[in-house]
Design a protein around this motif. Structure first.
Motif, short mmCIF file in Angstrom:
data_model
loop_
_atom_site.label_atom_id
_atom_site.label_comp_id
_atom_site.label_asym_id
_atom_site.label_seq_id
_atom_site.Cartn_x
_atom_site.Cartn_y
_atom_site.Cartn_z
N PRO A 1 0.82 -1.22 0.00
CA PRO A 1 0.00 0.00 0.00
C PRO A 1 0.85 1.26 0.00
O PRO A 1 1.88 1.34 0.67
N LEU A 2 0.41 2.25 -0.77
CA LEU A 2 1.02 3.57 -0.69
C LEU A 2 0.64 4.25 0.62
O LEU A 2 1.40 5.03 1.18
N LEU A 3 -0.55 3.97 1.10
CA LEU A 3 -1.10 4.60 2.29
C LEU A 3 -0.27 4.33 3.54
O LEU A 3 0.08 3.19 3.84
N ASN A 4 0.03 5.40 4.27
CA ASN A 4 0.66 5.30 5.58
C ASN A 4 -0.46 5.10 6.60
O ASN A 4 -1.00 6.05 7.15
N ARG A 5 -0.81 3.84 6.84
CA ARG A 5 -2.01 3.53 7.62
C ARG A 5 -1.89 3.96 9.08
O ARG A 5 -2.84 4.49 9.67
N ALA A 6 -0.75 3.73 9.68
CA ALA A 6 -0.58 4.10 11.09
C ALA A 6 -0.71 5.61 11.26
O ALA A 6 -1.36 6.09 12.20
N ARG A 7 -0.11 6.37 10.35
CA ARG A 7 -0.20 7.82 10.44
C ARG A 7 -1.63 8.29 10.18
O ARG A 7 -2.11 9.22 10.83
N ALA A 8 -2.32 7.63 9.26
CA ALA A 8 -3.70 7.99 8.97
C ALA A 8 -4.57 7.83 10.22
O ALA A 8 -5.37 8.71 10.57
N SER A 9 -4.41 6.71 10.90
CA SER A 9 -5.21 6.47 12.12
C SER A 9 -4.87 7.48 13.20
O SER A 9 -5.76 7.98 13.91
N GLN A 10 -3.59 7.80 13.32
CA GLN A 10 -3.15 8.76 14.35
C GLN A 10 -3.76 10.13 14.09
O GLN A 10 -4.25 10.79 15.02
N ILE A 11 -3.73 10.59 12.85
CA ILE A 11 -4.23 11.93 12.54
C ILE A 11 -5.75 11.97 12.63
O ILE A 11 -6.32 12.96 13.13
N MET A 12 -6.42 10.92 12.19
CA MET A 12 -7.88 10.90 12.32
C MET A 12 -8.29 10.92 13.79
O MET A 12 -9.25 11.61 14.17
N ALA A 13 -7.57 10.18 14.62
CA ALA A 13 -7.88 10.19 16.05
C ALA A 13 -7.67 11.57 16.65
O ALA A 13 -8.50 12.06 17.44
N ALA A 14 -6.58 12.23 16.26
CA ALA A 14 -6.30 13.57 16.79
C ALA A 14 -7.35 14.58 16.38
O ALA A 14 -7.64 15.53 17.11
N GLN A 15 -7.96 14.39 15.20
CA GLN A 15 -8.96 15.32 14.71
C GLN A 15 -10.40 14.86 15.00
O GLN A 15 -11.35 15.50 14.56
N GLY A 16 -10.54 13.75 15.72
CA GLY A 16 -11.86 13.27 16.07
C GLY A 16 -12.66 12.77 14.89
O GLY A 16 -13.88 12.91 14.85
N VAL A 17 -12.00 12.17 13.91
CA VAL A 17 -12.64 11.68 12.70
C VAL A 17 -12.58 10.15 12.70
O VAL A 17 -11.54 9.56 12.98
N ASP A 18 -13.71 9.51 12.38
CA ASP A 18 -13.76 8.05 12.36
C ASP A 18 -13.41 7.45 11.01
O ASP A 18 -13.02 6.29 10.93
N ALA A 19 -13.59 8.23 9.95
CA ALA A 19 -13.29 7.71 8.61
C ALA A 19 -13.04 8.87 7.66
O ALA A 19 -13.52 10.00 7.88
N LEU A 20 -12.30 8.59 6.60
CA LEU A 20 -12.03 9.55 5.54
C LEU A 20 -12.61 8.97 4.25
O LEU A 20 -12.29 7.82 3.89
N ILE A 21 -13.46 9.74 3.57
CA ILE A 21 -14.09 9.29 2.33
C ILE A 21 -13.65 10.24 1.22
O ILE A 21 -13.79 11.46 1.34
N CYS A 22 -13.13 9.67 0.13
CA CYS A 22 -12.53 10.49 -0.92
C CYS A 22 -13.14 10.21 -2.28
O CYS A 22 -13.46 9.06 -2.62
N ALA A 23 -13.26 11.29 -3.08
CA ALA A 23 -13.72 11.19 -4.46
C ALA A 23 -12.68 11.70 -5.45
O ALA A 23 -12.77 11.40 -6.64
N ARG A 24 -11.71 12.49 -4.99
CA ARG A 24 -10.70 13.02 -5.89
C ARG A 24 -9.74 11.91 -6.30
O ARG A 24 -9.30 11.12 -5.46
N PRO A 25 -9.40 11.85 -7.59
CA PRO A 25 -8.64 10.69 -8.08
C PRO A 25 -7.30 10.48 -7.42
O PRO A 25 -6.90 9.34 -7.16
N GLU A 26 -6.56 11.57 -7.14
CA GLU A 26 -5.25 11.39 -6.53
C GLU A 26 -5.37 10.85 -5.10
O GLU A 26 -4.49 10.13 -4.62
#
Length: 475
Positions: A57-82
């Motif tokens: 995976p290109l995704l940095n999963r651990a960092r994604a979870s850390q930042i979502m937790a810090a911002q109080g977000v449970d999920a990120l949903i994307c439509a932009r191709p990049e």
């Protein structure tokens, strides 16, 4: 200018580059011998090798979870191709054709749940089977409504979610000849994820949010249309901060990203240098851009832009002139990871003022490079550049612009609480790919100039990702 004089200038320029000073024969107030040596931690003598498709995976999963937790977000949903590409390794082909909003991606804070890709079945068959593999992506396919008229006449999203889908959009098979292995493999991989088929991308997305238990949860989205779709289903608390959130995640690269970034940086610099060395007096700017595009194509790069002498539009009818220096700023990408390379080029001898300015920029970069470490802020980089430049004798104005590079040329979040993109004072992170733009934008000096390399921030300092030689290219 006779041949002997030209050879002397070329030899002096090469020596100045190796010494870390962009100067040549007439720079009487610049001593290349006393310029600090470049701290080049990479060896670029080996052959350039094209990287394989990422098998991670290109995704940095651990960092994604850390930042979502810090911002109080449970999920990120994307439509932009990049962003879909970053989360799933798949760049939607239809987006390249100008057709948006037919693919989506979801990543939750819970690292045990795989990122999810919503994509049309035929689109998956054609373009995604090699990259968005089920071993690290949850693939949700859609075809079309079995009863299209009733589906699109319904204004109830809940009725649409219960609508039946056409069973398959895969190509019809004939028995005239055995299937080619490529055909068989794509078909098998698509059928592997075709147990669930939905009528539209909207239904597939909304069903996915239900399966992921995102009802009444807080999610971030990366565009307004997506926000409107989710609000129509009245299912969750939606924050329109997803674009900055995912850019913040992408600041710290994974090993799969770093492999692509290494190649893109080095190959792009080689392409820019090759093009620059091909120009002569009287050539048009378009001739130079053509040479850059050809050099990029030879290295499996896709050109984005080439700034020449401060001119950005490709169609401007300008010519290269003997004795005038001009900057080049070359940007291309390989598998969507960008290279960014800036240099000063001159047909003949640069003016004394350009020599002084490029030598000053070279010394600034040599002083900055060893100080680029985790924890240093953009503002501190600019301050260090200003301090180093104060010791030089150039009349040109110093411009110092640090920026993160990735799936965008400037791939970093905006300053919080702004309604337009505004540069934030970011802190360098280990695993960050960084550019420090050092252009000469002043006029009346006999031309323009630039110095820009890409570096990878490591635990102890910066590693150059492209060869830093040929800081001033005299042809």
């Amino acid at each position: 200018m006779d041949l002997d004089r030209r050879n002397i200038l070329l030899g002096l320029a090469g020596a100045a580059s190796l010494a870390g000073a962009a100067a040549c024969s007439r720079a009487q107030d610049v001593d290349p011998e006393t310029a600090p040596a470049i701290d080049n931690q990479s060896d670029f003598s080996d052959a350039l090798v094209l990287p394989a498709l990422p098998d991670a995976p290109l995704l940095n999963r651990a960092r994604a979870s850390q930042i979502m937790a810090a911002q109080g977000v449970d999920a990120l949903i994307c439509a932009r191709p990049e962003n879909i590409y970053y989360l799933t390794n798949h760049y939607p082909m239809l987006a390249k054709m100008g057709i948006p909003q037919l693919s989506y991606a979801i990543v939750t804070r819970d690292e045990t749940i795989a990122p999810l890709l919503v994509i049309g079945q035929f689109a998956y068959y054609l373009g995604a089977t090699e990259r968005a593999t089920p071993k690290f992506v949850d693939v949700r396919l859609y075809t079309a409504p079995a009863e299209a008229d009733s589906y699109f006449q319904s204004f109830s999203v809940f009725e649409q979610m219960d609508a039946a889908a056409i069973e398959s959009f895969l190509p019809q098979m004939h028995d005239a000849h055995p299937l080619h292995p490529i055909e068989q493999k794509r078909r098998d991989l698509t059928l592997e994820v075709s147990e669930r088929i939905y009528p539209t991308s909207e239904v597939a997305l909304l069903k996915a949010t239900k399966d992921l238990l995102l009802t009444d949860k807080r999610v971030a989205v990366d565009n307004g249309t997506l926000k409107g779709l989710l609000e129509r289903a009245d299912r969750m608390d939606i924050a329109a901060s997803g674009e900055d959130l995912i850019r913040q995640i992408r600041l710290q690269k994974t090993s799969a990203e770093i492999e692509l970034a290494r190649y893109a940086a080095r190959a792009n610099a080689e392409a820019g240098l090759t093009a620059a060395k091909s120009v002569r007096d009287g050539a048009s700017f378009q001739d130079l851009r053509t040479q850059y595009a050809l050099a990029c194509a030879e290295r499996s790069l896709t050109t984005k832009f080439m700034v020449i002498d401060g001119i950005i539009p490709d169609s401007v009818p300008r010519q290269i002139e003997d004795g005038r220096s001009f900057l080049i700023d070359c940007v291309s990408h390989h598998q969507y990871y960008h290279g960014d390379y800036g240099r000063t080029v001159c047909v003949g001898e640069p003016t004394r003022h350009i020599q002084k300015a490029t030598a000053a920029l070279s010394k600034v970069w040599d002083e900055l490079l060893p100080q680029l470490k985790p924890g240093v802020r953009y503002s501190e980089i600019s301050a260090m550049a200003t301090k180093a430049y104060a010791d030089q004798t150039s009349e040109a104005t110093l411009i110092c612009n640090p920026h993160s590079v990735g799936v965008h040329h400037t791939d970093e979040p905006s300053r919080p609480n702004t309604y337009h993109w505004a540069k934030d004072d970011l802190e360098l992170l280990e695993g960050m790919v960084l550019s420090v733009d050092l252009p000469i934008a002043d006029i009346g000096l006999g031309g323009s100039g630039h110095l820009e390399d890409l570096v990878l921030i490591g635990a102890e300092g910066a590693e150059l990702l492209n060869d830093t030689g040929d800081r001033v290219i005299i042809v």
